[in-house]
Write an enzyme that holds these catalytic residues in place. Structure first.
Site, PDB file in Angstrom:
ATOM      1  N   ARG A   1      -2.634  -2.163  -3.305  1.00  0.00           N
ATOM      2  CA  ARG A   1      -3.836  -1.367  -3.057  1.00  0.00           C
ATOM      3  C   ARG A   1      -3.775  -0.125  -3.946  1.00  0.00           C
ATOM      4  NH1 ARG A   1      -5.040   2.897   1.454  1.00  0.00           N
ATOM      5  NH2 ARG A   1      -7.272   3.143   1.137  1.00  0.00           N
TER       6      ARG A   1
ATOM      7  N   GLU B   1      -7.865  -5.434   5.652  1.00  0.00           N
ATOM      8  CA  GLU B   1      -7.807  -5.100   4.225  1.00  0.00           C
ATOM      9  C   GLU B   1      -6.687  -5.870   3.531  1.00  0.00           C
ATOM     10  OE1 GLU B   1      -8.869  -0.633   3.622  1.00  0.00           O
ATOM     11  OE2 GLU B   1      -8.276  -0.878   5.698  1.00  0.00           O
TER      12      GLU B   1
ATOM     13  N   HIS C   1     -12.752   2.860   0.695  1.00  0.00           N
ATOM     14  CA  HIS C   1     -12.757   1.834   1.762  1.00  0.00           C
ATOM     15  C   HIS C   1     -13.496   0.578   1.314  1.00  0.00           C
ATOM     16  CE1 HIS C   1     -12.461   5.191   5.050  1.00  0.00           C
ATOM     17  NE2 HIS C   1     -11.255   4.728   4.746  1.00  0.00           N
TER      18      HIS C   1
ATOM     19  N   ASN D   1       0.868  -1.178   0.000  1.00  0.00           N
ATOM     20  CA  ASN D   1       0.000   0.000   0.000  1.00  0.00           C
ATOM     21  C   ASN D   1       0.906   1.228   0.000  1.00  0.00           C
ATOM     22  OD1 ASN D   1      -1.816   2.008   0.513  1.00  0.00           O
ATOM     23  ND2 ASN D   1      -2.589   1.154   2.433  1.00  0.00           N
TER      24      ASN D   1
ATOM     25  N   ARG E   1      -9.993  15.301   8.356  1.00  0.00           N
ATOM     26  CA  ARG E   1     -10.859  15.742   7.250  1.00  0.00           C
ATOM     27  C   ARG E   1     -12.218  16.173   7.774  1.00  0.00           C
ATOM     28  NH1 ARG E   1     -10.247  10.500   3.630  1.00  0.00           N
ATOM     29  NH2 ARG E   1      -8.365   9.969   4.772  1.00  0.00           N
TER      30      ARG E   1
END
Ligand code: AMP
Length: 395
Positions: A87, A381, A176, A10, A237
């Site tokens: 990813r 993940e 996601h 990733n 965020r």
């Protein structure tokens, strides 16, 4: 069949997270993080057999970090690495599932980069470095957006002029997806429901946060949009704000687009509201000590999350359960409790003893007796990316 070994990568613009996944083993054989790549402080951290190690790789870029870590990965795999799963954040409308990497797929990931200007170029750095180092090894791209390509048009379109969608791809994509898919599959497995006849609300709450409605194994709506900024309050965020905020700040404060972008992505969310931290653990501790900003940040986080879950319920034919996952979802009884308290109209209520027990990897149902299921399910993940990679290697 002997154990198979998939390296999951990733990449960020200056980092690489990696894990060697053996699908028949729960623990990663080796995992780690290369960070501050491209700087004199570049460093590689890794963990193997519960021991932690670090190596300075001054000036190292993505390729040199991979060149350092791949021999260690090969050794942990007994020389039998079967493939690499990358990813990739944005697959646009082109990718509805994982893809074996070839020149055409790489070109398409590059073409989608205007939609994910920070993320896709970073993924490409890792993909190109790994292909250069291991040209013979099968490599696969697993997209964060792919799971959400089943959204119906009424869920993915913005109410803006058509040509912005048709000519420029302005629509909701969602992110996601790997996590939402993994935990909704696990939820069906642990409850004994058929994936193809199940209906879930999912709250993925980590540094980034999103909700998802999953029906019969497909995403039907999700809170993130064209970018991962839309939706919930996150670590740094803002999530949803009035779309006029950019022009308001330009007019009243003379802010540039870049300044407002930076504020919304890096200085907002839990950090902006609390004035203290983007980390939920720190905020919970500060709240205990009466910190007003931390208390407010937690209240706003939970209220906005519950509003989003209630909105997602519009996409469900019935509710088989609400799933909490991600660092906050898996570890914070307080956040789960406050969120569910706002969802009385969905009939949800918690067994607070069960809620308190589900931390640090403990999973299970936490609803009160005779109320709809609420499940804590740790996400993984890396494992889902490895499984998707293996599935493609077998075709
Ligand atoms: P992730 O991005 O999934 O690793 O999640 C990171 C978030 O999980 C951070 O806000 C952490 O503070 C939060 N987190 C991890 N452990 C706990 C905990 N025990 N209680 C509350 N939040 C936690």
């Amino acid at each position: 069949m002997p154990s198979r070994n998939i390296l999951v990568i990733n990449c960020g613009s200056s980092s690489i997270k990696f894990a060697l996944v053996k699908p028949d083993q729960a623990q990663f054989a080796i995992s780690g993080l290369a960070e501050r790549l491209g700087s004199t402080d570049a460093v590689l951290h890794w963990q193997r057999d519960n021991a932690k190690h670090s190596l300075a790789i001054a000036g190292g870029d993505h390729r040199s970090a991979l060149a350092h870590l791949l021999p260690m990965v090969q050794e942990a795999a007994d020389g039998q690495l079967h493939g690499i799963g990358h990813r990739v954040v944005h697959g646009g409308e082109r990718f509805t599932s994982a893809q074996r990497l070839d020149a055409e797929v790489i070109d398409a990931i590059r073409a989608i980069a205007p939609l994910a200007p920070l993320h896709n170029p970073a993924s490409l750095l890792g993909i190109e470095a790994a292909l250069a180092l291991y040209p013979e090894l099968p490599q696969v791209a697993v997209f964060d957006t792919a799971f959400h390509q089943t959204l119906p048009e009424h869920a993915y379109r913005y109410a803006v002029p058509q040509q912005l969608y048709r000519e420029h791809g302005v629509r909701r994509y969602g992110f996601h997806g790997t996590s939402h898919r993994f935990v909704s599959l696990r939820a069906a497995e642990v409850t004994g429901l058929a994936v193809t006849d199940s209906s879930w609300l999912v709250a993925h709450l980590g540094n980034g946060c999103s909700t998802c409605a999953v029906v019969d194994g497909q995403s039907r709506d999700t809170s993130m949009g064209m970018t991962p900024l839309e939706g919930l309050v996150m670590g740094t965020r803002s999530g949803d704000v009035d779309p006029n905020l950019h022009s308001h700040l330009a007019r009243t404060l003379g802010w540039s687009l870049e300044q407002t972008d930076r504020m919304l992505n890096h200085d907002s969310g839990l950090l902006g509201l609390s004035g203290l931290s983007n980390d939920m653990r720190s905020l919970e501790q500060a709240r205990e000590q009466g910190h007003a900003g931390a208390t407010l940040a937690i209240e706003v986080f939970c209220y906005r999350l519950s509003k989003s879950l209630a909105a997602m319920s519009c996409a469900l034919p019935r509710l088989d359960g609400l799933i909490f996952t991600g660092g906050i979802g898996e570890n914070s009884p307080l956040i789960r409790s406050k969120t569910v308290a706002h969802l009385r109209l969905l009939g949800l209520a918690l067994d607070e003893d069960a809620n308190a027990r589900c931390i640090r990897g403990v999973s299970g149902p936490i609803q009160a007796a005779d109320h709809p299921r609420v499940l804590v399910i740790p996400t993984n993940e890396e494992r889902q990316i490895a499984l998707d990679t293996l599935a493609l290697l077998d075709t």
